[in-house]
Design a protein around this motif. Sequence first.
Motif, PDB file in Angstrom:
ATOM      1  N   UNK A  10       0.855  -1.185   0.000  1.00 10.22           N
ATOM      2  CA  UNK A  10       0.000   0.000   0.000  1.00 10.22           C
ATOM      3  C   UNK A  10       0.889   1.232   0.000  1.00 10.22           C
ATOM      4  N   UNK A  11       0.604   2.175  -0.871  1.00 10.80           N
ATOM      5  CA  UNK A  11       1.329   3.447  -0.880  1.00 10.80           C
ATOM      6  C   UNK A  11       0.353   4.536  -0.441  1.00 10.80           C
ATOM      7  N   UNK A  12       0.614   5.110   0.727  1.00 13.01           N
ATOM      8  CA  UNK A  12      -0.312   6.070   1.305  1.00 13.01           C
ATOM      9  C   UNK A  12       0.061   7.517   1.105  1.00 13.01           C
ATOM     10  N   UNK A  13       1.075   7.796   0.271  1.00 12.71           N
ATOM     11  CA  UNK A  13       1.514   9.185   0.093  1.00 12.71           C
ATOM     12  C   UNK A  13       2.088   9.333  -1.306  1.00 12.71           C
ATOM     13  N   UNK A  14       1.279   9.884  -2.218  1.00 12.15           N
ATOM     14  CA  UNK A  14       1.744  10.078  -3.594  1.00 12.15           C
ATOM     15  C   UNK A  14       1.210  11.397  -4.146  1.00 12.15           C
ATOM     16  N   UNK A  15       1.841  11.852  -5.217  1.00 11.45           N
ATOM     17  CA  UNK A  15       1.402  13.090  -5.873  1.00 11.45           C
ATOM     18  C   UNK A  15       1.051  12.806  -7.330  1.00 11.45           C
ATOM     19  N   UNK A 218      -3.665   8.098  16.160  1.00 10.84           N
ATOM     20  CA  UNK A 218      -3.169   8.534  14.861  1.00 10.84           C
ATOM     21  C   UNK A 218      -2.089   7.569  14.375  1.00 10.84           C
ATOM     22  N   UNK A 219      -1.688   7.712  13.123  1.00 14.46           N
ATOM     23  CA  UNK A 219      -0.654   6.861  12.549  1.00 14.46           C
ATOM     24  C   UNK A 219       0.384   7.713  11.845  1.00 14.46           C
ATOM     25  N   UNK A 220       1.463   7.067  11.416  1.00 18.36           N
ATOM     26  CA  UNK A 220       2.588   7.798  10.838  1.00 18.36           C
ATOM     27  C   UNK A 220       2.895   7.329   9.418  1.00 18.36           C
ATOM     28  N   UNK A 221       3.333   8.280   8.628  1.00 18.64           N
ATOM     29  CA  UNK A 221       3.812   8.048   7.275  1.00 18.64           C
ATOM     30  C   UNK A 221       5.239   7.497   7.357  1.00 18.64           C
ATOM     31  N   UNK A 222       5.460   6.284   6.857  1.00 14.58           N
ATOM     32  CA  UNK A 222       6.808   5.723   6.761  1.00 14.58           C
ATOM     33  C   UNK A 222       7.325   6.144   5.388  1.00 14.58           C
ATOM     34  N   UNK A 223       7.933   7.305   5.357  1.00 13.39           N
ATOM     35  CA  UNK A 223       8.182   8.020   4.110  1.00 13.39           C
ATOM     36  C   UNK A 223       9.598   7.744   3.596  1.00 13.39           C
ATOM     37  N   UNK A 224       9.665   7.046   2.457  1.00 11.70           N
ATOM     38  CA  UNK A 224      10.950   6.630   1.916  1.00 11.70           C
ATOM     39  C   UNK A 224      11.663   7.715   1.124  1.00 11.70           C
ATOM     40  N   UNK A 225      11.007   8.832   0.891  1.00 13.94           N
ATOM     41  CA  UNK A 225      11.579   9.859   0.013  1.00 13.94           C
ATOM     42  C   UNK A 225      12.917  10.384   0.529  1.00 13.94           C
ATOM     43  N   UNK A 226      13.056  10.493   1.853  1.00 14.63           N
ATOM     44  CA  UNK A 226      14.301  11.015   2.413  1.00 14.63           C
ATOM     45  C   UNK A 226      15.527  10.185   2.060  1.00 14.63           C
ATOM     46  N   UNK A 256       5.654   6.547  -0.620  1.00  7.29           N
ATOM     47  CA  UNK A 256       6.758   6.860  -1.520  1.00  7.29           C
ATOM     48  C   UNK A 256       6.974   8.360  -1.618  1.00  7.29           C
ATOM     49  N   UNK A 257       5.895   9.129  -1.391  1.00 10.00           N
ATOM     50  CA  UNK A 257       5.933  10.588  -1.573  1.00 10.00           C
ATOM     51  C   UNK A 257       6.421  10.932  -2.976  1.00 10.00           C
ATOM     52  N   UNK A 258       6.058  10.089  -3.924  1.00 13.05           N
ATOM     53  CA  UNK A 258       6.552  10.277  -5.274  1.00 13.05           C
ATOM     54  C   UNK A 258       5.938  11.500  -5.945  1.00 13.05           C
ATOM     55  N   UNK A 259       6.781  12.195  -6.693  1.00  7.69           N
ATOM     56  CA  UNK A 259       6.338  13.317  -7.521  1.00  7.69           C
ATOM     57  C   UNK A 259       6.606  13.022  -8.994  1.00  7.69           C
ATOM     58  N   UNK A 260       6.981  11.763  -9.292  1.00  6.82           N
ATOM     59  CA  UNK A 260       7.261  11.356 -10.665  1.00  6.82           C
ATOM     60  C   UNK A 260       6.975   9.867 -10.800  1.00  6.82           C
ATOM     61  N   UNK A 261       6.775   9.416 -12.030  1.00  2.00           N
ATOM     62  CA  UNK A 261       6.534   7.995 -12.262  1.00  2.00           C
ATOM     63  C   UNK A 261       7.723   7.176 -11.777  1.00  2.00           C
TER      64      UNK A 261
END
Length: 280
Positions: A10-15, A218-226, A256-261
């Motif tokens: 599951x990806x919970x953070x994308x653009x 609440x829950x947290x974003x495990x954000x791989x972008x960094x 993923x916090x992705x801003x691109x494919x």
Amino acid sequence: MRNKVTLPRRDGHTHTEFCPHGSREPTEQFIQRAVELRFEIYSLTEHPPLPPGFEDPTPDKSCGISWPQLQPYLEHCRKLKSRFANQIEIRAGLEVDYIPGFESDTRDMLKKYGPDLEDSLLSVHFLEGKGGWRCVDHSPEDFQDGLVSVYGSVGAVHEAYWRTVKQAVLADLGPYKPRRLGHLSLAHKFQLKHPLANARQCGPQVLENFDLIRSRRMELDLNADGLFKPDCREIYPAPWIIQEAIRRDIPFVYGSDTHSVKGVGQGFEEAEQILAAAAG
């Protein structure tokens, strides 16, 4: 033996193509890539318009979509949800900014658009600094000139960041307030150029925040972008912070916090391994 930790696909953070600082590639291509990578849930969490009266501090005014774009964005999400229904679950959402003093505007926006949201985040991107508001993540030069020069030290900037996170957790943003906090420790983005003298300087603030986060379920974003930022090279939040969250049974959702494919699914396996190491 260390227990195996498996993250849901599951990806919970994308653009999306709407993001003014993204690649502008068609959102369909992002989703097709997620399908190829066998993701089962893919949340579209675009930056909403900034509150009226808040001036975007970036030179190109690219922090969020415009107000006229918000309804078309949500309609875009609905169409994609229907189009890909047999391949992947698409969830419509926003990455909502918490900005002190603008709680009423944020609450009003969520009251109006919240019924259309299925999965959103609450993030801290802004601190008051030189000449007004500044992004904590715009550039290492801006971090120094706009924030460190005002607060007096890198550590003081981090302390201000965590105070603002606390305000975000406690803020009354109405029934549609996002339950997941985005990329905690974002203030670390430029840590290789602006390191903390003590990596755990903000430990007491982090733990206080986690007690509040847990009490509010609440829950947290495990954000791989960094992991892919040249001046960070570290997941958000930092591994020691992940460990403290696990001790308090605070759940994580990979983002993923992705801003691109190209960024779709980035760092998923690394995030899984970091989570496993933190869980011990």
